[in-house]
Design a protein around this motif. Structure first.
Motif, short mmCIF file in Angstrom:
data_model
loop_
_atom_site.label_atom_id
_atom_site.label_comp_id
_atom_site.label_asym_id
_atom_site.label_seq_id
_atom_site.Cartn_x
_atom_site.Cartn_y
_atom_site.Cartn_z
N CYS A 121 0.84 -1.19 0.00
CA CYS A 121 0.00 0.00 0.00
C CYS A 121 0.87 1.24 0.00
O CYS A 121 2.08 1.15 0.19
CB CYS A 121 -0.94 0.00 1.21
SG CYS A 121 -0.10 0.31 2.80
N PHE A 132 -11.21 8.27 -6.33
CA PHE A 132 -11.88 8.11 -5.04
C PHE A 132 -12.77 9.32 -4.80
O PHE A 132 -12.38 10.46 -5.03
CB PHE A 132 -10.85 7.99 -3.92
CG PHE A 132 -11.45 7.94 -2.55
CD1 PHE A 132 -12.12 6.80 -2.10
CD2 PHE A 132 -11.35 9.02 -1.69
CE1 PHE A 132 -12.67 6.76 -0.84
CE2 PHE A 132 -11.89 8.99 -0.42
CZ PHE A 132 -12.56 7.85 0.02
N SER A 182 -15.32 10.32 -1.57
CA SER A 182 -15.87 9.90 -0.29
C SER A 182 -17.36 10.19 -0.16
O SER A 182 -18.05 9.57 0.66
CB SER A 182 -15.12 10.59 0.86
OG SER A 182 -15.32 12.00 0.80
N ASN A 200 -18.67 7.16 -2.00
CA ASN A 200 -17.88 5.95 -1.78
C ASN A 200 -17.50 5.29 -3.10
O ASN A 200 -17.64 4.08 -3.27
CB ASN A 200 -18.65 4.97 -0.88
CG ASN A 200 -17.73 3.91 -0.28
OD1 ASN A 200 -16.53 4.13 -0.16
ND2 ASN A 200 -18.30 2.77 0.07
N ILE A 211 -14.75 4.10 -5.68
CA ILE A 211 -13.35 3.65 -5.78
C ILE A 211 -13.17 3.06 -7.16
O ILE A 211 -13.82 2.08 -7.51
CB ILE A 211 -12.99 2.62 -4.70
CG1 ILE A 211 -13.18 3.21 -3.30
CG2 ILE A 211 -11.54 2.14 -4.87
CD1 ILE A 211 -12.98 2.20 -2.19
N SER A 225 -8.18 -1.64 -5.43
CA SER A 225 -8.95 -2.61 -4.65
C SER A 225 -9.57 -1.95 -3.43
O SER A 225 -10.67 -2.32 -3.01
CB SER A 225 -8.07 -3.77 -4.22
OG SER A 225 -7.00 -3.32 -3.38
N ASP A 226 -8.87 -0.96 -2.87
CA ASP A 226 -9.39 -0.26 -1.70
C ASP A 226 -8.67 1.07 -1.53
O ASP A 226 -7.47 1.18 -1.80
CB ASP A 226 -9.22 -1.12 -0.45
CG ASP A 226 -9.98 -0.56 0.74
OD1 ASP A 226 -10.88 0.29 0.52
OD2 ASP A 226 -9.69 -0.97 1.88
N VAL A 227 -9.43 2.07 -1.10
CA VAL A 227 -8.89 3.40 -0.77
C VAL A 227 -9.56 3.86 0.51
O VAL A 227 -10.79 3.79 0.64
CB VAL A 227 -9.13 4.42 -1.90
CG1 VAL A 227 -8.58 5.80 -1.49
CG2 VAL A 227 -8.49 3.96 -3.20
N GLN A 228 -8.74 4.33 1.48
CA GLN A 228 -9.29 4.82 2.75
C GLN A 228 -8.71 6.19 3.07
O GLN A 228 -7.48 6.37 3.02
CB GLN A 228 -8.96 3.85 3.88
CG GLN A 228 -9.66 2.50 3.79
CD GLN A 228 -9.31 1.59 4.95
OE1 GLN A 228 -8.56 1.98 5.86
NE2 GLN A 228 -9.85 0.37 4.94
N THR A 282 -4.58 9.95 2.95
CA THR A 282 -5.30 8.86 2.29
C THR A 282 -4.36 7.69 2.03
O THR A 282 -3.18 7.89 1.73
CB THR A 282 -5.91 9.34 0.97
OG1 THR A 282 -6.70 10.52 1.21
CG2 THR A 282 -6.80 8.26 0.36
N TYR A 333 -4.46 0.98 -1.39
CA TYR A 333 -4.03 -0.39 -1.15
C TYR A 333 -3.81 -1.16 -2.46
O TYR A 333 -4.36 -0.82 -3.50
CB TYR A 333 -5.06 -1.13 -0.30
CG TYR A 333 -5.13 -0.61 1.13
CD1 TYR A 333 -4.32 -1.13 2.13
CD2 TYR A 333 -6.03 0.40 1.47
CE1 TYR A 333 -4.39 -0.67 3.43
CE2 TYR A 333 -6.11 0.88 2.76
CZ TYR A 333 -5.28 0.34 3.74
OH TYR A 333 -5.35 0.82 5.04
N ASN A 334 -2.99 -2.24 -2.33
CA ASN A 334 -2.71 -3.15 -3.44
C ASN A 334 -2.27 -2.38 -4.69
O ASN A 334 -2.89 -2.46 -5.75
CB ASN A 334 -3.94 -4.00 -3.74
CG ASN A 334 -3.58 -5.21 -4.59
OD1 ASN A 334 -2.42 -5.63 -4.64
ND2 ASN A 334 -4.57 -5.76 -5.27
#
Length: 484
Positions: free
Chosen positions: A50, A92, A94, A97, A99, A103-106, A118, A121-122
């Motif tokens: 990440c 992304f 928010s 939501n 993306i 695979s994932d963003v936080q 921020t 990931y992957n």
């Protein structure tokens, strides 16, 4: 004429006033919408791991806007900063939501506290690009994309993806220290994914090393793992290769491992100075002065001979030949700019050919004399030992013979008395015996007035065994005389 001039002046004042008011309003509107963001210009990501983008922003009158807004959203745009553009790529959002491409963003940062950090990931190789942050405060309180193309105070970030991580950084990279000084060595490895930071290990370190490791934030807001090693430099550690290894975990079968090596160079005066003689004895001998020092390129050698105050030579080696005919003790002194050290004295036996021959002759003669002397002592000891044993044996045998001889001569005396009854008036004479003559081989005779003459055989002593027989015979003769 005057009225037209006044009208012109009045019109000019009105225009100037209008421009002033307009510029004031524009300035007020601009001041009310000043905004900027702080984030690193570049972050390096590792495939299969990440990447975290540290991000903070600043907006004029943010507290007032935050109180007015009902919601705050963060958006990340890829490649282009135009949000309304049809070609813009929203990675992304928010608010909805959304993306895309990941695979994932936080968004780990709290937008209400001006934190837009921020985590993506992957990470894959196709994620390398420029990313723009956009903030929206609804309803219609504040909307802006932090685009550096319009204002240098507004920044964006670029993600660079690699298949292998960057090697760790070692400081100082030129590790040259004095002996017995304290050394502080720092190894740092980037941690683009703080949730999976690299582990740092050291190898080939000094025995006195003390190590501490921690995760820290750098001035550009990126995070790295820092490992600090402290030790005291020893001359034994000179030219030691110290390595720092960083191991990165990621979503692949094999973790990535990279290392950085630095050579430790310790400055110290000469150590372990000694003299080596090759060969140890001969007609041509080479003396070599060995010493360990740093730096060694400016090492100087001075030679001395025992009993002489002034040096006899300079240089690492000296040669002694048979023409010099030198025997003595030599030592050398090694010196560099940090100090000096003297070797122990070494005994060197160097002689010419003739001198060597004399030594061989003298040695052989002395060895022969020593052999003769030892042989004489040995034979004298054996002879003395044998003589003592013979004397002891002779004494024992003499006692036994005396007992037997007494009985024999008693019987003889009785027989003689019967035969000589008619000669009662004859006078009995005792013969005189010289024991020294018996030992030297002379004859001994015994005379009687009327009786027959008794003659005893000569005793010849030639060996140690005959000495024993001689002693026995002397005892027998003495016994016969006593009986007569």
């Amino acid at each position: 004429m005057m009225s037209s001039t006044l009208r012109t002046l009045m019109a000019g004042y009105q225009i100037t006033y209008f421009i002033f008011i307009s510029s004031l309003l524009v300035h007020t509107h601009s001041a009310d919408n000043i905004y900027s963001a702080e984030m690193p210009q570049t972050v390096t990501a590792l495939t299969g791991s990440c990447v975290q983008i540290p991000c903070t922003f600043n907006i004029s009158n943010f507290e007032d806007k935050r109180k007015t807004a009902k919601s705050i959203y963060g958006i990340w745009l890829k490649n282009k900063s135009q949000f309304a553009d049809e070609d813009s790529f929203i990675a992304f959002n928010s608010s909805k939501n959304i993306i895309r491409g990941f695979s994932d963003v936080q968004m780990t940062g709290n937008l209400s506290e001006s934190n837009c950090t921020t985590v993506f990931y992957n990470i894959m190789m196709n994620h390398s690009d420029s990313y723009y942050f956009r903030l929206e405060m609804e309803p219609n309180v504040f909307r802006a994309t932090f685009n550096p193309s319009t204002d240098v105070s507004r920044k964006t970030v670029r993600i660079n993806v690699r298949d292998s991580p960057q090697p760790p950084e070692l400081k100082p990279n030129d590790l040259k220290v004095m002996e017995e000084t304290t050394v502080n060595l720092i190894c740092s490895a980037e941690a683009p994914c703080p949730k999976q930071p690299p582990t740092i290990s050291w190898s080939n370190i000094p025995e006195s090393a003390h190590i501490t490791t921690q995760l820290q934030e750098k001035p550009d807001k990126n995070q790295s793992v820092f490992s600090y090693m402290t030790f005291k430099a020893s001359y034994k550690d000179h030219r030691r290769n110290i390595s720092c290894t960083a191991t990165y975990p990621r979503n692949t079968p094999v973790a990535s491992t990279v290392e950085t090596i630095v050579m430790l160079r310790v400055l110290f005066p000469p150590k372990g100075t000694c003299v080596i003689i090759t060969p140890s004895v001969g007609t041509n001998v080479t003396l070599t002065c060995k010493s360990r020092a740093s730096p060694s390129n400016d090492l100087n050698y001075t030679w001395y001979k025992h009993g002489e105050e002034k040096p006899i030579a300079w240089g690492m080696k000296i040669n002694l030949t048979k023409t010099q005919n030198q025997i003595g003790s030599y030592h050398c002194i090694a010196q560099n700019k940090y100090g000096k050290q003297s070797s122990e004295e070494a005994q060197c036996a160097v002689k010419g050919q003739s001198g060597l021959s004399h030594l061989v002759i003298y040695g052989c003669t002395g060895g022969l004399l020593a052999f003769v002397l030892l042989s004489a002592v040995f034979f004298y000891y054996m002879r003395t030992k044998a003589s003592r044993q013979a004397h002891v044996i002779g004494s024992d045998q003499a006692e036994d013979k005396n007992r037997d001889t007494t009985a024999i001569y008693t019987n003889n005396a009785t027989a003689i008395s019967k035969n000589d009854e008619k000669k009662e008036t004859d006078e009995l004479h005792y013969g005189e015996i010289d024991f020294s003559k018996l030992q030297t081989g002379h004859k001994t005779r015994e005379h009687s007035n009327n009786g027959p003459e008794t003659e005893y055989s000569e005793l010849q002593v030639t060996e140690r065994k005959k000495q024993i027989n001689s002693a026995q015979k002397m005892d027998e003769l003495y016994a016969q005389v006593q009986k007569k």
